[in-house]
Write a protein that holds these residues in place. Structure first.
Motif, PDB file in Angstrom:
ATOM      1  N   LEU A  23       0.383  -0.957  -0.009  1.00  0.00           N
ATOM      2  CA  LEU A  23       0.516  -0.257  -0.089  1.00  0.00           C
ATOM      3  C   LEU A  23       0.384   1.232   0.114  1.00  0.00           C
ATOM      4  N   GLU A  24       1.855   1.068   1.130  1.00  0.00           N
ATOM      5  CA  GLU A  24       3.270   2.635   1.443  1.00  0.00           C
ATOM      6  C   GLU A  24       3.601   2.752   0.143  1.00  0.00           C
ATOM      7  N   LYS A  25       4.322   1.520  -1.001  1.00  0.00           N
ATOM      8  CA  LYS A  25       5.219   1.738  -1.781  1.00  0.00           C
ATOM      9  C   LYS A  25       4.107   1.851  -3.307  1.00  0.00           C
ATOM     10  N   LEU A  26       3.498   0.965  -3.924  1.00  0.00           N
ATOM     11  CA  LEU A  26       2.910   1.050  -5.030  1.00  0.00           C
ATOM     12  C   LEU A  26       1.753   1.487  -4.754  1.00  0.00           C
ATOM     13  N   GLY A  27       0.338   1.654  -4.155  1.00  0.00           N
ATOM     14  CA  GLY A  27      -0.735   2.017  -3.629  1.00  0.00           C
ATOM     15  C   GLY A  27      -1.959   1.029  -4.126  1.00  0.00           C
ATOM     16  N   ASN A  28      -2.875   1.646  -4.229  1.00  0.00           N
ATOM     17  CA  ASN A  28      -4.333   0.500  -3.907  1.00  0.00           C
ATOM     18  C   ASN A  28      -4.827  -0.281  -4.796  1.00  0.00           C
ATOM     19  N   LYS A  29      -4.509  -0.071  -6.505  1.00  0.00           N
ATOM     20  CA  LYS A  29      -4.485  -1.136  -6.770  1.00  0.00           C
ATOM     21  C   LYS A  29      -3.620  -2.466  -7.112  1.00  0.00           C
ATOM     22  N   TYR A  30      -2.369  -1.992  -6.369  1.00  0.00           N
ATOM     23  CA  TYR A  30      -1.750  -3.295  -6.118  1.00  0.00           C
ATOM     24  C   TYR A  30      -1.820  -4.099  -4.302  1.00  0.00           C
ATOM     25  N   THR A  31      -2.339  -2.926  -3.991  1.00  0.00           N
ATOM     26  CA  THR A  31      -2.885  -3.427  -2.867  1.00  0.00           C
ATOM     27  C   THR A  31      -4.606  -4.320  -3.082  1.00  0.00           C
ATOM     28  N   ASN A  32      -5.464  -3.997  -3.733  1.00  0.00           N
ATOM     29  CA  ASN A  32      -6.386  -4.947  -4.009  1.00  0.00           C
ATOM     30  C   ASN A  32      -5.989  -6.059  -4.318  1.00  0.00           C
ATOM     31  N   ALA A  33      -5.022  -6.095  -5.605  1.00  0.00           N
ATOM     32  CA  ALA A  33      -4.935  -6.876  -6.325  1.00  0.00           C
ATOM     33  C   ALA A  33      -4.036  -8.416  -5.439  1.00  0.00           C
ATOM     34  N   TYR A  34      -3.461  -7.602  -4.590  1.00  0.00           N
ATOM     35  CA  TYR A  34      -3.005  -8.432  -3.172  1.00  0.00           C
ATOM     36  C   TYR A  34      -4.250  -9.297  -2.242  1.00  0.00           C
ATOM     37  N   ASP A  35      -5.264  -8.463  -2.525  1.00  0.00           N
ATOM     38  CA  ASP A  35      -6.214  -8.402  -1.138  1.00  0.00           C
ATOM     39  C   ASP A  35      -6.364  -9.926  -1.862  1.00  0.00           C
ATOM     40  N   LYS A  36      -6.785 -10.353  -3.577  1.00  0.00           N
ATOM     41  CA  LYS A  36      -7.080 -11.288  -4.525  1.00  0.00           C
ATOM     42  C   LYS A  36      -6.230 -12.080  -4.265  1.00  0.00           C
ATOM     43  N   CYS A  37      -5.625 -12.306  -3.642  1.00  0.00           N
ATOM     44  CA  CYS A  37      -4.889 -13.181  -3.274  1.00  0.00           C
ATOM     45  C   CYS A  37      -4.717 -14.658  -2.064  1.00  0.00           C
ATOM     46  N   TYR A  38      -6.230 -15.209  -2.418  1.00  0.00           N
ATOM     47  CA  TYR A  38      -6.814 -16.350  -1.289  1.00  0.00           C
ATOM     48  C   TYR A  38      -5.798 -17.089  -0.530  1.00  0.00           C
ATOM     49  N   HIS A  39      -4.692 -17.744  -1.121  1.00  0.00           N
ATOM     50  CA  HIS A  39      -4.044 -18.660  -0.267  1.00  0.00           C
ATOM     51  C   HIS A  39      -2.310 -17.423  -0.115  1.00  0.00           C
ATOM     52  N   PRO A  40      -1.668 -17.867   1.562  1.00  0.00           N
ATOM     53  CA  PRO A  40      -0.539 -17.813   1.721  1.00  0.00           C
ATOM     54  C   PRO A  40       0.188 -17.921   0.316  1.00  0.00           C
ATOM     55  N   ALA A  41       0.397 -18.892  -0.378  1.00  0.00           N
ATOM     56  CA  ALA A  41       1.343 -19.392  -1.352  1.00  0.00           C
ATOM     57  C   ALA A  41       1.336 -17.976  -2.594  1.00  0.00           C
ATOM     58  N   MET A  42       0.095 -17.821  -2.170  1.00  0.00           N
ATOM     59  CA  MET A  42      -0.236 -16.526  -3.632  1.00  0.00           C
ATOM     60  C   MET A  42       0.121 -15.407  -2.601  1.00  0.00           C
ATOM     61  N   GLN A  43      -0.368 -14.922  -1.320  1.00  0.00           N
ATOM     62  CA  GLN A  43       0.664 -13.977  -0.953  1.00  0.00           C
ATOM     63  C   GLN A  43       1.900 -13.511  -1.346  1.00  0.00           C
ATOM     64  N   SER A  44       2.491 -14.872  -0.775  1.00  0.00           N
ATOM     65  CA  SER A  44       4.355 -15.133  -0.799  1.00  0.00           C
ATOM     66  C   SER A  44       4.463 -14.657  -2.394  1.00  0.00           C
ATOM     67  N   ASP A  45       3.648 -15.179  -3.431  1.00  0.00           N
ATOM     68  CA  ASP A  45       4.191 -15.051  -4.698  1.00  0.00           C
ATOM     69  C   ASP A  45       4.023 -14.037  -4.695  1.00  0.00           C
ATOM     70  N   TYR A  46       2.572 -13.131  -4.707  1.00  0.00           N
ATOM     71  CA  TYR A  46       2.831 -11.506  -4.616  1.00  0.00           C
ATOM     72  C   TYR A  46       3.439 -10.479  -4.364  1.00  0.00           C
ATOM     73  N   PHE A  47       3.974 -11.011  -3.205  1.00  0.00           N
ATOM     74  CA  PHE A  47       3.986 -10.003  -2.701  1.00  0.00           C
ATOM     75  C   PHE A  47       5.898  -9.679  -3.299  1.00  0.00           C
ATOM     76  N   ARG A  48       6.480 -11.481  -3.234  1.00  0.00           N
ATOM     77  CA  ARG A  48       8.126 -10.830  -3.769  1.00  0.00           C
ATOM     78  C   ARG A  48       8.565 -10.471  -4.736  1.00  0.00           C
ATOM     79  N   LEU A  49       7.561 -10.102  -6.090  1.00  0.00           N
ATOM     80  CA  LEU A  49       7.262  -9.027  -6.734  1.00  0.00           C
ATOM     81  C   LEU A  49       7.530  -7.718  -6.424  1.00  0.00           C
TER      82      LEU A  49
END
Length: 282
Positions: A81-107
């Protein structure tokens, strides 16, 4: 070269050519990658002891000037949210599993800050890793899966020039993910993952993890960029010996429940009382 859709077989063959190619007299940007080791576990209050042992294996790098950062779901979301903003935070919120969260966060993290992302289940061998940070190329691990045996092919076999089987699938892992900030391949992978997540209707069906945010995503992004630029030696270093540096630990407590992405792929993980991480291979 104009962007055009290519088949999975073409992507696999393209990766094979990259993995089995050798380069001499290379010249590339020597700006160094930050000596940071970034990891993720979605719920730091429920960090399994055996996973924590894997994470702590990297602590021997502390005395060598490396900074280690462990993010949980809340801290990862705050960073995005701080570094990339709402668009990317909204995408992160659609990551439904911790695996997906870690995938997206690392990018997100590697694109903004640069550094080295490593899965929480990787155990460090103690081998030298300084060379991985001495230039700003993306360092990426190749993998090969044999459909006929339903097993991974050893790098000592599939990386040899000319090694091939029609049942092999060549691709790149997104662990480790080592790169400078703003690397064009990471930018492409982040853009693709964001697009796929925002376009997904999670109320109807959940997107497949690996192709949306995981190894399928990074493999397609590498292929797209390198087919257009034809300067892979300037952009990536293929790590054919990563297993000498770190190995994914088996077994671990979470692998037999919903925290394992294979058992939760395209399923609603948020209804589960479990939370955790996963390993990243077929």
């Amino acid at each position: 070269m104009s962007r055009q859709k290519i088949t999975d077989e073409q992507i696999s063959n393209f990766v094979k050519e990259i993995v089995q190619r050798t380069f001499e007299n290379l010249s590339f940007d020597t700006n160094k990658i930050p000596k940071k080791i970034i990891q993720f576990w979605d719920n730091s209050e429920q960090l399994p002891t055996d996973v924590n042992e894997c994470i702590q294996s990297w602590s021997q790098l502390d005395s060598l000037g490396y900074e280690r950062l462990l993010f949980n779901n809340e801290k990862a979301r705050e960073f995005i949210l701080e570094k990339l903003g709402n668009k990317y935070t909204n995408a992160y919120d659609k990551c439904y599993h911790p695996a997906m969260q870690s995938d997206y966060f690392r990018l997100c993290y590697i694109f903004i800050e640069g550094g080295c992302y490593i899965d929480a289940d990787d155990v460090y061998s103690g081998a030298d890793i300084n060379y991985l940070f001495n230039d700003n190329r993306l360092k990426i691990q190749p993998l090969c899966y044999d459909i006929s045996t339903q097993s991974m092919v050893s790098p000592s076999i599939f990386t040899k020039v000319g090694a091939y089987s029609s049942s092999w699938i060549f691709y790149f892992n997104n662990n480790p993910l080592i790169a400078k900030s703003k690397h064009p391949i990471i930018e492409q992978a982040l853009s693709l993952a964001t697009l796929l997540l925002l376009e997904s209707d999670t109320s109807d069906s959940l997107p497949e993890i690996q192709s949306t945010t995981g190894p399928g995503n990074i493999t397609k992004s590498i292929t797209n960029i390198l087919r257009e630029t034809n300067i892979e030696e300037q952009l990536i270093l293929v790590l054919t010996d990563w297993e000498n540096i770190a190995k994914s630990k088996w077994p671990l407590s979470y692998r037999n429940d919903a925290r394992n992405w294979r058992l939760s792929n395209c399923q609603d993980f948020k209804d589960s009382n479990l939370s955790g991480f996963y390993e990243k291979k077929f």
